[in-house]
Design a protein around this motif. Sequence first.
Motif, PDB file in Angstrom:
ATOM      1  N   MET A  32       0.831  -1.209   0.000  1.00 36.71           N
ATOM      2  CA  MET A  32       0.000   0.000   0.000  1.00 36.71           C
ATOM      3  C   MET A  32       0.860   1.251   0.000  1.00 36.71           C
ATOM      4  O   MET A  32       0.599   2.205  -0.739  1.00 36.71           O
ATOM      5  CB  MET A  32      -0.945  -0.007   1.204  1.00 36.71           C
ATOM      6  N   VAL A  33       1.904   1.273   0.803  1.00 37.10           N
ATOM      7  CA  VAL A  33       2.800   2.429   0.857  1.00 37.10           C
ATOM      8  C   VAL A  33       3.480   2.617  -0.498  1.00 37.10           C
ATOM      9  O   VAL A  33       3.589   3.748  -1.003  1.00 37.10           O
ATOM     10  CB  VAL A  33       3.838   2.268   1.988  1.00 37.10           C
ATOM     11  N   ALA A  34       3.915   1.528  -1.117  1.00 32.23           N
ATOM     12  CA  ALA A  34       4.555   1.623  -2.431  1.00 32.23           C
ATOM     13  C   ALA A  34       3.571   2.144  -3.475  1.00 32.23           C
ATOM     14  O   ALA A  34       3.931   2.972  -4.319  1.00 32.23           O
ATOM     15  CB  ALA A  34       5.095   0.257  -2.855  1.00 32.23           C
ATOM     16  N   GLY A  35       2.332   1.682  -3.426  1.00 28.55           N
ATOM     17  CA  GLY A  35       1.316   2.157  -4.365  1.00 28.55           C
ATOM     18  C   GLY A  35       1.046   3.643  -4.210  1.00 28.55           C
ATOM     19  O   GLY A  35       0.949   4.384  -5.202  1.00 28.55           O
ATOM     20  N   VAL A  36       0.948   4.093  -2.972  1.00 29.83           N
ATOM     21  CA  VAL A  36       0.735   5.524  -2.722  1.00 29.83           C
ATOM     22  C   VAL A  36       1.943   6.328  -3.207  1.00 29.83           C
ATOM     23  O   VAL A  36       1.791   7.388  -3.830  1.00 29.83           O
ATOM     24  CB  VAL A  36       0.448   5.781  -1.223  1.00 29.83           C
ATOM     25  N   GLY A  37       3.133   5.811  -2.972  1.00 27.85           N
ATOM     26  CA  GLY A  37       4.340   6.500  -3.432  1.00 27.85           C
ATOM     27  C   GLY A  37       4.389   6.607  -4.945  1.00 27.85           C
ATOM     28  O   GLY A  37       4.740   7.660  -5.499  1.00 27.85           O
ATOM     29  N   MET A  38       4.021   5.540  -5.653  1.00 29.89           N
ATOM     30  CA  MET A  38       4.007   5.586  -7.115  1.00 29.89           C
ATOM     31  C   MET A  38       2.950   6.563  -7.616  1.00 29.89           C
ATOM     32  O   MET A  38       3.166   7.286  -8.599  1.00 29.89           O
ATOM     33  CB  MET A  38       3.769   4.189  -7.696  1.00 29.89           C
ATOM     34  N   ALA A  39       1.795   6.603  -6.961  1.00 32.22           N
ATOM     35  CA  ALA A  39       0.741   7.529  -7.371  1.00 32.22           C
ATOM     36  C   ALA A  39       1.185   8.980  -7.187  1.00 32.22           C
ATOM     37  O   ALA A  39       0.958   9.829  -8.060  1.00 32.22           O
ATOM     38  CB  ALA A  39      -0.537   7.260  -6.572  1.00 32.22           C
ATOM     39  N   ILE A  40       1.847   9.275  -6.078  1.00 35.60           N
ATOM     40  CA  ILE A  40       2.331  10.637  -5.829  1.00 35.60           C
ATOM     41  C   ILE A  40       3.396  11.017  -6.870  1.00 35.60           C
ATOM     42  O   ILE A  40       3.386  12.119  -7.411  1.00 35.60           O
ATOM     43  CB  ILE A  40       2.876  10.772  -4.395  1.00 35.60           C
ATOM     44  N   GLY A  41       4.288  10.094  -7.159  1.00 41.35           N
ATOM     45  CA  GLY A  41       5.318  10.361  -8.169  1.00 41.35           C
ATOM     46  C   GLY A  41       4.716  10.588  -9.550  1.00 41.35           C
ATOM     47  O   GLY A  41       5.127  11.503 -10.273  1.00 41.35           O
ATOM     48  N   ALA A  42       3.738   9.770  -9.928  1.00 42.94           N
ATOM     49  CA  ALA A  42       3.082   9.944 -11.228  1.00 42.94           C
ATOM     50  C   ALA A  42       2.360  11.281 -11.299  1.00 42.94           C
ATOM     51  O   ALA A  42       2.406  11.972 -12.326  1.00 42.94           O
ATOM     52  CB  ALA A  42       2.107   8.796 -11.469  1.00 42.94           C
ATOM     53  N   TYR A  43       1.706  11.667 -10.212  1.00 43.83           N
ATOM     54  CA  TYR A  43       1.012  12.956 -10.181  1.00 43.83           C
ATOM     55  C   TYR A  43       2.007  14.106 -10.347  1.00 43.83           C
ATOM     56  O   TYR A  43       1.748  15.059 -11.087  1.00 43.83           O
ATOM     57  CB  TYR A  43       0.240  13.103  -8.862  1.00 43.83           C
ATOM     58  N   ALA A  44       3.149  14.018  -9.684  1.00 36.77           N
ATOM     59  CA  ALA A  44       4.160  15.071  -9.786  1.00 36.77           C
ATOM     60  C   ALA A  44       4.681  15.195 -11.218  1.00 36.77           C
ATOM     61  O   ALA A  44       4.826  16.307 -11.744  1.00 36.77           O
ATOM     62  CB  ALA A  44       5.314  14.784  -8.826  1.00 36.77           C
ATOM     63  N   VAL A  45       4.950  14.058 -11.868  1.00 38.15           N
ATOM     64  CA  VAL A  45       5.444  14.088 -13.247  1.00 38.15           C
ATOM     65  C   VAL A  45       4.365  14.647 -14.179  1.00 38.15           C
ATOM     66  O   VAL A  45       4.646  15.459 -15.072  1.00 38.15           O
ATOM     67  CB  VAL A  45       5.893  12.678 -13.689  1.00 38.15           C
ATOM     68  N   PHE A  46       3.122  14.223 -13.998  1.00 36.67           N
ATOM     69  CA  PHE A  46       2.020  14.684 -14.831  1.00 36.67           C
ATOM     70  C   PHE A  46       1.824  16.192 -14.703  1.00 36.67           C
ATOM     71  O   PHE A  46       1.708  16.904 -15.707  1.00 36.67           O
ATOM     72  CB  PHE A  46       0.738  13.937 -14.435  1.00 36.67           C
ATOM     73  N   THR A  47       1.805  16.704 -13.475  1.00 38.44           N
ATOM     74  CA  THR A  47       1.602  18.144 -13.296  1.00 38.44           C
ATOM     75  C   THR A  47       2.792  18.951 -13.822  1.00 38.44           C
ATOM     76  O   THR A  47       2.603  20.035 -14.389  1.00 38.44           O
ATOM     77  CB  THR A  47       1.344  18.505 -11.816  1.00 38.44           C
ATOM     78  N   ALA A  48       3.996  18.429 -13.694  1.00 41.15           N
ATOM     79  CA  ALA A  48       5.166  19.124 -14.240  1.00 41.15           C
ATOM     80  C   ALA A  48       5.086  19.177 -15.762  1.00 41.15           C
ATOM     81  O   ALA A  48       5.417  20.201 -16.378  1.00 41.15           O
ATOM     82  CB  ALA A  48       6.451  18.428 -13.801  1.00 41.15           C
ATOM     83  N   GLY A  49       4.644  18.094 -16.386  1.00 40.67           N
ATOM     84  CA  GLY A  49       4.490  18.075 -17.844  1.00 40.67           C
ATOM     85  C   GLY A  49       3.440  19.069 -18.313  1.00 40.67           C
ATOM     86  O   GLY A  49       3.643  19.792 -19.298  1.00 40.67           O
ATOM     87  N   ARG A  50       2.317  19.112 -17.610  1.00 41.95           N
ATOM     88  CA  ARG A  50       1.271  20.074 -17.967  1.00 41.95           C
ATOM     89  C   ARG A  50       1.770  21.501 -17.807  1.00 41.95           C
ATOM     90  O   ARG A  50       1.499  22.369 -18.639  1.00 41.95           O
ATOM     91  CB  ARG A  50       0.034  19.855 -17.094  1.00 41.95           C
ATOM     92  N   ARG A  51       2.507  21.753 -16.735  1.00 45.78           N
ATOM     93  CA  ARG A  51       3.044  23.101 -16.500  1.00 45.78           C
ATOM     94  C   ARG A  51       4.039  23.471 -17.600  1.00 45.78           C
ATOM     95  O   ARG A  51       4.036  24.602 -18.091  1.00 45.78           O
ATOM     96  CB  ARG A  51       3.721  23.161 -15.126  1.00 45.78           C
ATOM     97  N   MET A  52       4.878  22.531 -17.999  1.00 44.51           N
ATOM     98  CA  MET A  52       5.867  22.796 -19.041  1.00 44.51           C
ATOM     99  C   MET A  52       5.171  23.139 -20.359  1.00 44.51           C
ATOM    100  O   MET A  52       5.551  24.099 -21.045  1.00 44.51           O
ATOM    101  CB  MET A  52       6.774  21.581 -19.233  1.00 44.51           C
ATOM    102  N   ILE A  53       4.131  22.374 -20.710  1.00 41.58           N
ATOM    103  CA  ILE A  53       3.407  22.637 -21.954  1.00 41.58           C
ATOM    104  C   ILE A  53       2.689  23.981 -21.876  1.00 41.58           C
ATOM    105  O   ILE A  53       2.678  24.748 -22.842  1.00 41.58           O
ATOM    106  CB  ILE A  53       2.431  21.484 -22.253  1.00 41.58           C
ATOM    107  N   ARG A  54       2.093  24.282 -20.729  1.00 47.99           N
ATOM    108  CA  ARG A  54       1.379  25.542 -20.555  1.00 47.99           C
ATOM    109  C   ARG A  54       2.325  26.736 -20.669  1.00 47.99           C
ATOM    110  O   ARG A  54       1.959  27.788 -21.192  1.00 47.99           O
ATOM    111  CB  ARG A  54       0.673  25.557 -19.196  1.00 47.99           C
ATOM    112  N   ASP A  55       3.582  26.588 -20.209  1.00 42.93           N
ATOM    113  CA  ASP A  55       4.542  27.690 -20.231  1.00 42.93           C
ATOM    114  C   ASP A  55       5.264  27.851 -21.566  1.00 42.93           C
ATOM    115  O   ASP A  55       6.058  28.783 -21.721  1.00 42.93           O
ATOM    116  CB  ASP A  55       5.579  27.512 -19.115  1.00 42.93           C
ATOM    117  N   MET A  56       5.016  26.965 -22.530  1.00 39.15           N
ATOM    118  CA  MET A  56       5.682  27.070 -23.836  1.00 39.15           C
ATOM    119  C   MET A  56       5.180  28.302 -24.595  1.00 39.15           C
ATOM    120  O   MET A  56       4.008  28.672 -24.497  1.00 39.15           O
ATOM    121  CB  MET A  56       5.403  25.832 -24.686  1.00 39.15           C
ATOM    122  N   ASP A  57       6.080  28.920 -25.359  1.00 35.45           N
ATOM    123  CA  ASP A  57       5.684  30.060 -26.182  1.00 35.45           C
ATOM    124  C   ASP A  57       4.758  29.610 -27.313  1.00 35.45           C
ATOM    125  O   ASP A  57       3.791  30.289 -27.635  1.00 35.45           O
ATOM    126  CB  ASP A  57       6.913  30.751 -26.775  1.00 35.45           C
TER     127      ASP A  57
END
Length: 100
Positions: A32-57
């Motif tokens: 369960m702890v590993a699953g929660v950790g993977m979910a948090i990591g995936a969320y962080a990568v997903f939000t960083a990708g969205r932010r990067m695309i949003r900040d593109m010229d």
Amino acid sequence: MNQHHPQQSHRVIEIDTRLVRAGAVLTAAGAMVAGVGMAIGAYAVFTAGRRMIRDMDVPPTQQAAAKWQQAKEASRAGLQAWQSASDAQNGSLARPGAQN
């Protein structure tokens, strides 16, 4: 004559079920702890990708369209250059006095 059969001793494995249960509980908790950790990591990568695309010229769809247009123009230019070179070569062979 009396035959004596040696008595076979049956060994029984004695398992401490408390330890087995504790191991199962700890394994489940760890999963369960590993699953929660993977979910948090995936969320962080997903939000960083969205932010990067949003900040593109220029958005990725516009970049792709521009690159596709460049590729089409380069292909057209290459075809025209090849046809011009082919026509020039064929024209020089067809001229009177040209050597074969």
